[in-house]
Design an enzyme around this catalytic site. Sequence first.
Site, PDB file in Angstrom:
ATOM      1  NE  ARG A 165      -2.733   1.059   3.552  1.00 25.68           N
ATOM      2  CZ  ARG A 165      -3.658   1.135   4.519  1.00 25.68           C
ATOM      3  NH1 ARG A 165      -4.931   1.334   4.184  1.00 25.68           N
ATOM      4  NH2 ARG A 165      -3.328   0.996   5.781  1.00 25.68           N
ATOM      5  CG  ASP A 449      -4.794   2.908  10.967  1.00 21.17           C
ATOM      6  OD1 ASP A 449      -5.722   3.674  11.305  1.00 21.17           O
ATOM      7  OD2 ASP A 449      -4.917   2.043  10.085  1.00 21.17           O
TER       8      ASP A 449
END
Length: 534
Positions: A165, A449
């Site tokens: 990613r 996150d």
Amino acid sequence: MGATTGVEVIGPRHERYDEILTDDALAFVAGLHRAFESRRRELLAARKRRQEEISAGADLDFLPETRNVREDPSWRVAPPAPGIVDRRVEITGPTDRKMTINALNSGAKVWLADFEDANTPLWENMIGGQLNLRDALDRAVDFSTPEGKSYALKDDSELATIVVRPRGWHLDEKHILVDGERTSGGIVDFALYFFHCARRQLAKGKGPYFYLPKMQSHLEARLWNDIFVHAQEALGIERGTIRATVLIETIPAAFEMEEILYELREHSAGLNAGRWDYLFSIIKTHRTRGRDFLLPERNAVTMTAPFMRAYTELLVSTCHRRGAHAIGGMAAFIPSRRDPEVNKTALAKVRDDKARESGDGFDGSWVAHPDLVPVAREIFDGVLGERPNQIDRLRDDVAVKAEELLAVSDAEGGITEGGLRSNVNVGLQYLAAWLGGNGAVAIHNLMEDAATAEISRSQIWQWLHNDVTLDDGPKVTPELVERVIDDELASIRETAGQAFDAALFERATELFKEVALADEYADFLTLPAYERMP
């Protein structure tokens, strides 16, 4: 200089960095920058114009100009590629050396190797992560703790497939300049991995695969597709070798799922329900639109809320109609080795969540911790059996309307002092860790996150600017938030004891106040945070 004329690396060159930052690799980055940077900036400007329209009262809807794409039954995405046919459990995490080994060994089918939300874009993390991925493919990665515990890879046949990613379109890479301009963080992450690892992956019978974050329109997907075509041609790799799964984690993208698949169709590997960023996007996009778009506090919003059900049902039906994988959301629970009761309650919720996803037709799902891999696998095994996926389950029963995706006010739950305190506590702890170089942080038995930190600060901003009064207390004001910040800092300091880093929390507090209390809303907290980073 030759091929790297106009390229300047202003980040430090640590040991082995020259293995990644080769002249040819930098020339490849420069070629992509020169070909596509102007389009990236145009698309970022288009985001701002669209946001201005929504803030002025326009509602999101399915696009009339792409109706033919949605209504054409004939097109399909490319068939699933080797290594990502069966994706029943995927583990996510940053690309540090220990996580690289643990994720690949975890028993998951896929590892989302994250240069984005679970990572801090510290220069050392970005280049070190590239080295770790290349070393893993060369089976040259190992790790030992100061206590002497060693980590090494299992046999290749047992390892998860790497899916990288890169950073979203909004983030720059300030340490690599081309013709005096900052480069795109996403292009740098993609280009360095593709340049060094595409052929390594092909030699293992797999390929260069990616997760694409934060997109807001099919035109942004078209840009990625054009980059993929350019990159494959530049390196002499067959067109269609790259495969990408798009995270539908912004509410504008939820209205363009089919169009996004269409733009990437020869390179598409499906869509993912990025639930935390999706909630953040709902708040951000409608932050000035009053109580019709006011979410309850973070922990009260579950995937069974009607507007979230509409989103996930639409995602599965869209993917399967086009022959694509539908991948479910994150199980963020971090098992406790000291509190079995916490584990029992949380694992029951994880099981319920994965049972809902597998029952709805998802082909796989995410977990944040290796201990959750067997739990998710057991649930999906029970539905899939020996089948690698359930793409053939078309979900023709699903018909989602625009107003169902926008029915935010139907979500049950309140806004309490406890919810305010939780947002502040998580936000401060996460930002302190982020500024210190760690983007995936265990807080209160949950893996936090950047997405969950974005929810925390955005909710506070929205509550302040919509005159919200707490269910069990006073009106939310800057003065109240300041007092709560002081209280939560004291609590964090007491819990941490000698480990409390006063200087780091001072920086985190300044940043948190900037992105939660300022009159002007920052589109992403990582933008001002990145400027505070060396």
